[in-house]
Write a protein that holds these residues in place. Sequence first.
Motif, PDB file in Angstrom:
ATOM      1  N   LEU A  86      -4.713  -8.605   0.613  1.00 45.06           N
ATOM      2  CA  LEU A  86      -5.005  -8.890  -0.800  1.00 45.06           C
ATOM      3  C   LEU A  86      -5.729  -7.736  -1.478  1.00 45.06           C
ATOM      4  N   GLY A  87      -6.415  -6.936  -0.687  1.00 42.11           N
ATOM      5  CA  GLY A  87      -7.093  -5.763  -1.239  1.00 42.11           C
ATOM      6  C   GLY A  87      -6.103  -4.831  -1.913  1.00 42.11           C
ATOM      7  N   SER A  88      -4.890  -4.781  -1.378  1.00 44.30           N
ATOM      8  CA  SER A  88      -3.871  -3.921  -1.957  1.00 44.30           C
ATOM      9  C   SER A  88      -3.489  -4.407  -3.357  1.00 44.30           C
ATOM     10  N   LEU A  89      -3.463  -5.726  -3.521  1.00 45.79           N
ATOM     11  CA  LEU A  89      -3.137  -6.298  -4.836  1.00 45.79           C
ATOM     12  C   LEU A  89      -4.196  -5.878  -5.862  1.00 45.79           C
ATOM     13  N   VAL A  90      -5.442  -5.963  -5.458  1.00 47.76           N
ATOM     14  CA  VAL A  90      -6.549  -5.569  -6.352  1.00 47.76           C
ATOM     15  C   VAL A  90      -6.462  -4.073  -6.659  1.00 47.76           C
ATOM     16  N   THR A  91      -6.140  -3.285  -5.654  1.00 46.70           N
ATOM     17  CA  THR A  91      -6.062  -1.831  -5.861  1.00 46.70           C
ATOM     18  C   THR A  91      -4.910  -1.480  -6.798  1.00 46.70           C
ATOM     19  N   ILE A  92      -3.766  -2.131  -6.614  1.00 48.50           N
ATOM     20  CA  ILE A  92      -2.619  -1.857  -7.502  1.00 48.50           C
ATOM     21  C   ILE A  92      -2.985  -2.219  -8.943  1.00 48.50           C
ATOM     22  N   ALA A  93      -3.588  -3.392  -9.132  1.00 48.48           N
ATOM     23  CA  ALA A  93      -3.932  -3.827 -10.502  1.00 48.48           C
ATOM     24  C   ALA A  93      -4.886  -2.833 -11.166  1.00 48.48           C
ATOM     25  N   ASN A  94      -5.783  -2.262 -10.387  1.00 46.62           N
ATOM     26  CA  ASN A  94      -6.756  -1.330 -10.966  1.00 46.62           C
ATOM     27  C   ASN A  94      -6.207   0.082 -11.126  1.00 46.62           C
ATOM     28  N   GLN A  95      -5.410   0.536 -10.181  1.00 49.34           N
ATOM     29  CA  GLN A  95      -4.773   1.859 -10.334  1.00 49.34           C
ATOM     30  C   GLN A  95      -3.714   1.803 -11.435  1.00 49.34           C
ATOM     31  N   ASN A  96      -2.998   0.699 -11.448  1.00 51.90           N
ATOM     32  CA  ASN A  96      -2.086   0.353 -12.539  1.00 51.90           C
ATOM     33  C   ASN A  96      -1.004   1.393 -12.877  1.00 51.90           C
ATOM     34  N   PRO A  97      -0.324   1.970 -11.890  1.00 50.01           N
ATOM     35  CA  PRO A  97       0.757   2.905 -12.244  1.00 50.01           C
ATOM     36  C   PRO A  97       1.898   2.155 -12.937  1.00 50.01           C
ATOM     37  N   ASP A  98       2.382   2.725 -14.059  1.00 52.68           N
ATOM     38  CA  ASP A  98       3.394   1.991 -14.839  1.00 52.68           C
ATOM     39  C   ASP A  98       4.777   2.001 -14.202  1.00 52.68           C
ATOM     40  N   SER A 146       0.838  -1.211   0.000  1.00 52.14           N
ATOM     41  CA  SER A 146       0.000   0.000   0.000  1.00 52.14           C
ATOM     42  C   SER A 146       0.870   1.257   0.000  1.00 52.14           C
ATOM     43  N   ILE A 147       1.930   1.244   0.794  1.00 52.15           N
ATOM     44  CA  ILE A 147       2.839   2.396   0.851  1.00 52.15           C
ATOM     45  C   ILE A 147       3.515   2.577  -0.509  1.00 52.15           C
ATOM     46  N   GLY A 148       3.931   1.473  -1.098  1.00 52.96           N
ATOM     47  CA  GLY A 148       4.569   1.526  -2.414  1.00 52.96           C
ATOM     48  C   GLY A 148       3.617   2.061  -3.468  1.00 52.96           C
ATOM     49  N   LEU A 149       2.354   1.682  -3.388  1.00 58.10           N
ATOM     50  CA  LEU A 149       1.367   2.192  -4.353  1.00 58.10           C
ATOM     51  C   LEU A 149       1.227   3.707  -4.207  1.00 58.10           C
ATOM     52  N   SER A 175       1.510  -1.638 -14.340  1.00 54.27           N
ATOM     53  CA  SER A 175       2.199  -2.125 -13.139  1.00 54.27           C
ATOM     54  C   SER A 175       2.713  -3.534 -13.405  1.00 54.27           C
ATOM     55  N   THR A 176       3.779  -3.883 -12.702  1.00 53.73           N
ATOM     56  CA  THR A 176       4.391  -5.204 -12.893  1.00 53.73           C
ATOM     57  C   THR A 176       4.307  -6.014 -11.601  1.00 53.73           C
ATOM     58  N   PHE A 177       3.902  -7.268 -11.744  1.00 51.83           N
ATOM     59  CA  PHE A 177       3.879  -8.203 -10.608  1.00 51.83           C
ATOM     60  C   PHE A 177       4.923  -9.280 -10.875  1.00 51.83           C
ATOM     61  N   ILE A 178       5.791  -9.500  -9.917  1.00 50.13           N
ATOM     62  CA  ILE A 178       6.819 -10.547 -10.089  1.00 50.13           C
ATOM     63  C   ILE A 178       6.765 -11.517  -8.911  1.00 50.13           C
ATOM     64  N   HIS A 179       6.601 -12.777  -9.246  1.00 52.45           N
ATOM     65  CA  HIS A 179       6.556 -13.850  -8.244  1.00 52.45           C
ATOM     66  C   HIS A 179       7.952 -14.445  -8.142  1.00 52.45           C
ATOM     67  N   TYR A 180       8.521 -14.390  -6.939  1.00 60.30           N
ATOM     68  CA  TYR A 180       9.890 -14.878  -6.765  1.00 60.30           C
ATOM     69  C   TYR A 180       9.859 -15.973  -5.703  1.00 60.30           C
ATOM     70  N   LYS A 181       9.850 -17.219  -6.164  1.00 64.42           N
ATOM     71  CA  LYS A 181       9.771 -18.347  -5.229  1.00 64.42           C
ATOM     72  C   LYS A 181      11.141 -18.638  -4.631  1.00 64.42           C
ATOM     73  N   THR A 182      11.182 -18.808  -3.334  1.00 66.25           N
ATOM     74  CA  THR A 182      12.447 -19.146  -2.666  1.00 66.25           C
ATOM     75  C   THR A 182      12.174 -20.251  -1.645  1.00 66.25           C
ATOM     76  N   LYS A 188      -2.568 -12.690 -12.131  1.00 67.16           N
ATOM     77  CA  LYS A 188      -3.081 -12.684 -13.510  1.00 67.16           C
ATOM     78  C   LYS A 188      -4.602 -12.570 -13.505  1.00 67.16           C
ATOM     79  N   SER A 189      -5.263 -13.307 -12.620  1.00 67.54           N
ATOM     80  CA  SER A 189      -6.731 -13.313 -12.624  1.00 67.54           C
ATOM     81  C   SER A 189      -7.303 -11.969 -12.162  1.00 67.54           C
ATOM     82  N   ILE A 190      -6.559 -11.255 -11.336  1.00 70.57           N
ATOM     83  CA  ILE A 190      -7.001  -9.924 -10.900  1.00 70.57           C
ATOM     84  C   ILE A 190      -6.891  -8.925 -12.046  1.00 70.57           C
ATOM     85  N   GLY A 191      -5.946  -9.175 -12.960  1.00 67.01           N
ATOM     86  CA  GLY A 191      -5.833  -8.281 -14.103  1.00 67.01           C
ATOM     87  C   GLY A 191      -4.461  -7.684 -14.326  1.00 67.01           C
ATOM     88  N   PHE A 192      -3.446  -8.140 -13.596  1.00 70.91           N
ATOM     89  CA  PHE A 192      -2.085  -7.655 -13.869  1.00 70.91           C
ATOM     90  C   PHE A 192      -1.685  -8.081 -15.273  1.00 70.91           C
TER      91      PHE A 192
END
Length: 180
Positions: A77-89, A51-54, A147-154, A121-125
């Motif tokens: 998770l609400g933040s994820l939906v908000t980022i996908a919809n605000q979509n700052p590049d 949220s702060i990053g958005l 906006s970019t979403f990156i999944h980094y599995k560790t 992806k399903s949210i719309g990223f």
Amino acid sequence: MRRYDAIKSIMEHITNEIVVANIGFPSRELYEIKDRNRNFYMIGSMGLASSIGLGLALSQEEKTIIIDGDGSILMNLGSLVTIANQNPDNLILIIIDNHVYGSTGNQPTYTQNINLLRIAKSIGFKNSHDFNKISFKDILTKKQTNSTFIHYKTSSGNANVEIIDLTPESIKKRFMNSIK
Ligand SMILES: Cc1ncc(C[n+]2csc(CCOP(=O)(O)OP(=O)(O)O)c2C)c(N)n1
């Protein structure tokens, strides 16, 4: 690969970008790997790095990289939906998914059962990637149109790092001065 090496592999490409780091060991590890005025160590509120990053991405033009955790993004998770919809590049959200609440003792999170990349992806990223299948440097340096979403599995595990030797107030002050 553990979170520490994942953060290292991200930070080796960072030049002047804003970086917001998740609470707990992610911030501590980042502090040891590459402390800089433009790092915001979100050491207070779990779930709010995204949220702060958005807010930062929307309010100024520089690229904002958020290094978040699976437990924290599941908490907000609400933040994820908000980022996908605000979509700052200029926003890049990286989720370091170690499948546990690593900073508090490796209690399992639900990403043991669900896939955050598919959720994004399903949210719309429109830009959603597995870190291991992309050139992070390219994404960082080329202008993005969404906006970019990156999944980094560790794997799980915290590095043996010190606590951050800065007060929350000084973290905030030096960060704000650096982006003025
Ligand atoms: C509201 C709230 N609940 C719980 C905590 C305790 N806590 C701090 S960090 C953390 C784990 C975060 O897990 P994750 O986001 O997956 O990151 P990791 O440490 O695994 O990299 C927890 C439960 C907190 N600080 N605030």
